[in-house]
Each structure stands twice: as structure tokens, then as C-alpha cells.
Motif scaffolding. Structure first.
Motif: not given
Lengths: 346, 364
Positions: A210, A217-220, A222-223, A271-272
Motif C-alpha cells: 500500500n 495493495t492488501w486487496e491485491q 488477498k487476490e 490482511n489475507t
């Protein structure tokens, strides 16, 4: 002495052959009462199960994967059947043996032992390369080469089951790791890995995530994790864990490295949603205290950047990795893929 | 009988095995020479694995030989000779593995770790269930990070830290590695573990890895270099040095500060030289929240935009001038000066045009 041995061998050979010939001349027929009387399965059956193994005659439509699913309860274990029988594929009518348990843990024989190349990448680019950046085209070529040469990419959990002498892995196993957490992992490496169905591990240092257009990013993250990329620890700030810094007291050093390990693990889990069990040492450096902290906190293993493949008997907390540099051609890349060694048993 | 069987070479065993098969009733021979059962669909497997077993045995690979005989036995479970051979190999394997293990222990005790490892590996290659050999390989030969200490009467955490580390202030390690509280009592006879601190060294801020020096960027050294360049007003070099560090360590605040300051100063210098586009490009590398960079950039963009428009009006004026429409030319150049008061030619060209116009009017 040698001659005597030779003569004895010759005598044994001819005696053996003589027995065979006598047996042939006697020309017996087959009394039904003697045939397979203790087999549970009828002689015409397409399979025969006995301790540790099952003998199978391959039928139309059978694949290594379907047989592995049927006999080993795991379609992904087709390689075990292929490796045991020394074959790449099966055809109807073929007689094969299915080992029902690992038959060569640690890839160890009296002649040598299996080693696993663990590849270490950092950054990727659509076109340009430098020491730490591999171009998209090179990465695609390298992954394609793994496929064409019959390498199988395994996960860290599989690797450590192999290290712990619990399970067997494919004889040409490779592990893919990527350090730091650059956005190029998401944009460039992930589609290539997905195309081949290869698992990989991303070691992130959490302060990088981030932080702008170059970092994921953390969203990525996780993806990535949802797509077979295992997210593991590379500390919080990427500090060198191995030494007390100038002007740093021992207590400050201990608190700092303990935080780097434990908190980065907590941040990743938060986060994940996945636990962190492996660490890649920043700069590949470690010491006994760091290993003790890792063990104390339930880490299963850790990685250096010492070049070379790793046998099962390597220290789980000092595992080798070979860095793949941007300027590598396929010849250099292939040099990092050694899967067998015998030096320790010679 | 067992001894006789044990000494029987593989070829002789194969022949005997074939004879047994004949005795139990068979009539066909495979190309390999091994007798097979007439109606057994797995004959080829029996032959293949019997041959493999004999070959492995001949080459001394007892475990693989055993594995292949076990397959043969699975397909010929009523064959006593195969079972005898399996039994013989198992006892041979157990004995040889045990010999290797004992040698390994002796080497280990003499600190000959390489020789010990070889023996333990050979023991394990023969008998993969040899737990002791595996324990040496995976734990005892590698696990040097913990010291085991038995608490004695009168021991305190500080006292143990003094004894083990020669430093009583390291008592916190006892608490940490043994999951104790600060006030926990250390009872005599209790076993505790302590980390080995042998391999810890005082290092520069970031130490290079011997194996991968190319990955390493000495951040401290690069920061020093960047600061020196900045102090010497070599802003391009200081910015490059800071960027090198940031490429390696993107969250390094000091490097980020030097980078911002360098490009900020470069922007200022270029603005003073009236190189507005270059100044804007330099300032685009600065964090937008750094000092007044946002305001300066906006102002430069506005100046730059006006300069572009001024240049267009100036050229238009030149066209009028060439076409002898001096009044329109002057008007265009006046707009030029409004947009860019520092325009290098407009003012002089207006003066020339007015003077020329005046002369023309006089002639008229």
C-alpha cells in the motif's frame, strides 16, 4: 581373487541356466488347482491389490490423474504412478504398479538423493530488465521451459513435508518464490503462473504494501492468495536480522527482530486471513537467535539466498534459494534446476 | 538352508524361482526367460519386477531389490522362495543399516560431521523408518540454536544469564524462550532452554550476503553520498543516489526527503533560468505535499501555458509583419508581451515596427 569370483559367477550362471533348461524340457502343463489359488482376485481381474501396491491393467479412458484419484484419493498424485513406473503417460492394456504410499521418501537411494531447486524472483517488467527485474517474455519462457522439461512446481507445504521425510514429491520438483511485494507480481507474474497452473510463494515485507503505484495493495495480496500465491513473511521493514546494528543495544536488537518476525506474521494473517509459517530472510542473512525466535513462534522454515538446490536433510531454517536475475538466458536459468546430488553419500 | 539361500547369487535365484513356477504348473516362457502362469494377466509385471529385483540386488541396492521382490510376492503370494528372499533381504538391510548408523554415531561423537552424515544417509536409504538416523540428520546435526540448561539450587534468571551469556541483563531471554513470567520461580531440576548467541555479530546497518553481493545496496553509504551531493548543489546526482536507495528500500524516509529536496531545488534553478517546462518536469518527481511544490507547479504550468500562447501570437505577428500589415503585427506582439512579459523579441520588434510605421506615415 577376482578370477575366483568370476569363475564362481560363471558357475552360478550356468547352473542357473541348466535348471531353467531342465524345467523347460520337463514341459509341464498347468494344473488348474495350482494356479493363483491364494489370490483374492480372480486371475482375469484388471487389478490386483496387495500390501503397499496395486497392480493395474490400464483401461480405455484411464489417465494417470484418474488412477491417482481412484487409488490414492488424490488426482494430483498422478506423478507418483508415472515416476514409479518410469513412464510419462499410459495407454490401454499397459500393466502398471500403483504404489499406495511413498516409496522413496526424501528422494533418497543409496546412490544419491533428490534436491529441490527453489527459485527466487523479485520484480518483473513488461520489457526492460536489470539485475533484479525479469522481463515478462523471459519469465514466460522460463515457465514454459519448466513445463517442457517435465518439472513440477510444488508448494512450500509440500516442500517441507519432503524436508521432514514425511512425504514424497515428484522427482523433478521446483519451487517458485518471489520477494518483496512489487505490483509487477500481480500484473505480470500472476497471469503467467495462472496460465501454467503453477503455485508460488510471495514473501512480502509489510511496510512496502500500500505504499504507492509500484507496490501491491492488501486487496491485491488477498487476490493473489486466492489464486494460489501463498503470502508469507519477509519482515516488516526488510531490516537485516542477522546482526546488531551500530549504536543498538542487545535488548533493542532483540525487540526489533522479534517484532519484525512476529508482527509481520500477524499483519499478513490479518490482511489475507492466512497463517504465516515461512520466512525469507532479508538479504538472506540469519543467525541462531533468529532461528530460535522462529521456532518459538511456530515457523516451519526459513530461506536464505545461498545458491543451490536443497536436499531433504538441509536445515529447515537455512534453506537455499537461487536468485533468477534479469539478464539470465534460458541456459543460465536451466543451470539453477539441479534435482539430484550424490556428494553427501560418496 | 537360510545360509545357503543367502549366499545364492541373483541369477541362480532367478533360475530356482523359474523352476518353482514350473513346479506349480506353467507352460510359457517370457523373452526374459522367466516362467509365468498361463492365465495370469500380470505375468509381464512379475517378470519385469523379478528382473529389476535381481538387477538391484546385484548392484547392492538392497532396498529397491526388496521393494521389487515385494511386488513379485504380491503377485505370487503362494511362492515360498520369494518370501524367503524377502525375509533374507530384510535381515540384511536391518543389519547393514544398523552398521551404518553405529558408524555415524561414532563419527558424530568425533565431530566428523561430514562422515557422520554420509553414514546416517546410507542407514536411512536402506531403512527409511530408521528414526534415530533421521533424528541425527534433521535435529541433532543442525539444531545448534538452543542450549539446554538444568536449573540448580540457588539459580536465578540473572545468575543463569551471567553463567551462560556472561551478561546478567540478558535474563529476559530466559523468560521469553521458556514462556515464563518475570516473577516465575526457577525450581531446581527444571530444564530450560536458552538461545545460542554465538553467531550474532555487530554489523553495518545492512550487511551484504556473501553469496549475493549484487543484491545488496549499502543504504547508509548511499545516504551519505546523496547528502554530500546535495550539500555540493549537485542535485541531479543527489536525486539519483536517493532513487537508487528507494528502488531497494521504498519506504526509506531519509532517502525520500533527499529525493524531494533535490528535485525541488532543481525545479527552482530551472525556473530561474526560465526553463519552465523542464522545471515542471523536475518538480513532478517531488511528493506533491512537499513544501509549496503544488503551488509552484501550478504557477509554472500557468506561465508555461501563457508562454506557449505568447509564442503563437508572436509567430502570428511575424506573419503580419512579413505581409507588411504592421498594425496587426504590433497588436499580436503586444498580446505576446501581455502573456509573456519577458519574451525575448516582442518588445524590440514592436519598437522597430512602430518606428517603421512612423516613417511610412511620414512618406504618405
Amino acid at each position: 581373487m577376482k578370477n575366483r569370483d568370476k569363475m564362481q559367477n560363471c558357475a552360478s550362471y550356468y547352473l542357473g541356466m541348466l535348471i531353467v533348461i531342465i524345467a523347460l524340457i520337463s514341459g509341464c502343463t498347468t494344473p488348474a488347482a495350482h494356479v493363483s489359488r491364494s489370490f483374492e482376485q480372480p486371475p482375469g481381474a484388471k487389478e490386483r491389490v496387495f500390501p503397499g501396491f496395486t497392480a493395474v491393467i490400464v483401461r480405455e479412458g484411464d489417465t494417470l490423474s484418474s488412477l491417482a484419484g481412484q487409488y490414492l484419493n488424490d488426482p494430483a498424485m498422478g506423478w507418483l504412478i508415472a515416476d514409479f513406473n518410469g513412464i510419462g503417460s499410459i495407454t490401454p492394456g499397459m500393466e502398471i504398479i500403483i504404489p499406495l504410499k511413498p516409496y522413496e521418501r526424501g528422494g533418497l537411494t543409496y546412490r544419491g538423493y533428490q534436491t529441490v531447486p527453489i527459485l527466487s524472483y523479485h520484480n518483473f517488467s513488461p520489457d526492460k530488465t536489470d539485475k533484479m527485474t525479469v522481463s515478462k517474455a523471459s519469465f514466460e519462457d522460463q515457465m514454459q521451459l519448466l513445463k517442457e522439461r517435465g518439472y513440477r512446481v510444488i508448494t512450500l507445504d509440500q516442500l517441507f513435508d519432503f524436508f521432514d521425510f514425511k512425504k514424497q514429491i515428484p522427482s523433478k520438483s521446483v519451487v517458485i518464490t518471489i520477494d518483496d511485494g512489487w505490483k509487477s507480481v500481480y500484473e505480470i507474474a500472476l497471469p503467467v503462473l495462472k496460465k501454467h497452473g503453477y503455485p508460488a510463494t510471495l514473501f512480502v515485507y509489510t511496510d512496502l504494501i500500500n505504499t504507492g503505484r509500484k507496490a501491491i495493495t492488501w486487496e491485491q495480496a488477498k487476490e493473489l492468495a486466492d489464486n494460489g500465491i501463498d503470502i508469507q513473511c519477509h519482515t516488516i521493514t526488510h531490516r537485516d536480522l542477522a546482526g546488531v546494528q551500530e549504536k543498538e543495544s542487545f535488548k533493542e536488537y532483540f525487540d526489533s527482530v522479534e517484532k519484525e518476525i512476529v508482527q509481520s506474521s500477524n499483519i499478513i494473517k490479518k490482511n489475507t486471513g492466512r497463517a504465516c509459517r515461512y520466512l525469507a530472510y532479508p538479504f538472506g542473512n540469519s543467525n541462531n537467535l533468529i532461528v530460535a525466535i522462529l521456532k518459538r513462534n511456530g515457523f516451519r522454515g526459513a530461506f536464505t539466498v545461498r545458491r543451490g538446490s536443497s536436499p531433504f536433510f538441509i536445515n529447515n531454517y537455512m534453506v537455499n534459494r537461487s536468485m533468477i536475475y534479469g539478464e539470465y538466458d534460458l541456459k543460465k536459468f536451466e543451470k539453477a534446476l539441479n534435482v539430484f546430488d550424490d556428494r553427501a553419500v560418496k | 538352508m537360510k545360509k545357503l539361500f543367502a549366499d545364492m547369487p541373483a541369477m541362480l535365484f532367478l533360475a530356482a524361482f523359474s523352476l518353482i513356477l514350473l513346479g506349480t504348473g506353467c507352460a510359457t516362457v517370457t523373452t526374459s526367460g522367466l516362467f509365468v502362469k498361463e492365465d495370469d494377466r500380470f505375468n509381464a509385471l512379475v517378470s519385469r519386477h523379478a528382473e529389476k529385483a535381481a538387477e538391484y540386488e546385484k548392484n547392492g541396492d538392497l532396498r529397491k531389490a526388496l521393494q521389487n521382490w515385494e511386488i513379485v510376492a504380491g503377485l505370487r503370494p503362494d511362492d515360498g522362495k520369494v518370501l524367503n528372499q524377502i525375509s533374507y533381504l530384510r535381515s540384511q538391510i536391518q543389519k547393514t543399516a544398523s552398521d551404518h548408523y553405529n558408524k555415524g554415531v561414532a563419527y558424530f561423537q568425533n565431530n566428523s560431521t561430514k562422515a557422520a552424515l554420509k553414514e546416517f544417509l546410507l542407514a536411512l536409504s536402506l531403512n527409511p523408518d530408521h528414526k534415530e538416523a533421521l533424528d541425527y540428520i534433521k535435529n541433532r546435526m543442525t539444531g545448534e540454536e538452543l542450549i539446554v540448561y538444568e536449573v540448580k539450587k540457588g539459580d536465578t534468571a540473572k545468575g543463569i544469564a551471567q553463567k551462560v551469556f556472561n551478561d546478567p541483563s540478558k535474563d529476559f531471554l530466559i523468560v521469553y524462550f521458556n514462556s515464563l513470567n518475570k516473577d516465575s520461580r526457577l525450581e531446581p531440576g527444571m530444564t530450560i532452554v536458552l538461545p545460542s548467541l554465538k553467531t550474532i555479530q555487530v554489523t553495518p546497518e545492512i550487511a551484504p550476503s556473501d553469496d549475493e553481493p549484487s543484491e545488496y545496496v549499502n543504504v547508509k553509504q548511499e545516504i551519505r553520498k546523496a547528502r554530500d551531493y546535495f550539500g555540493g548543489k549537485k542535485y541531479q546526482q543527489s536525486a539519483s543516489a536517493a532513487e537508487k536507495i528507494l528502488e531497494y528500500d521504498p519506504v526509506n524516509k531519509e532517502a525520500a526527503d533527499i529525493k524531494n529536496a533535490s528535485y525541488y531545488e532543481m525545479g527552482g534553478m530551472l525556473r530561474n533560468e526560465k526553463k519552465y517546462a523542464e522545471a515542471i518536469a523536475a518538480l513532478s518527481n517531488v511528493d506533491p505535499d512537499y513544501k509549496d511544490v503544488r503551488r509552484i507547479t501550478e504557477s509554472l504550468k500557468s506561465i508555461d501555458k501563457n508562454r506557449s500562447r505568447a509564442a503563437e501570437h508572436y509567430m502570428s505577428g511575424v506573419n503580419y509583419y512579413v505581409n507588411q500589415d504592421l498594425e496587426k503585427a504590433i497588436k499580436e506582439w503586444e498580446i505576446t508581451l501581455t502573456l509573456d512579459p519577458n519574451h525575448p523579441n516582442a518588445k524590440k520588434d514592436i519598437e522597430n515596427a512602430r518606428s517603421f510605421l512612423k516613417k511610412l506615415n511620414k512618406i504618405k
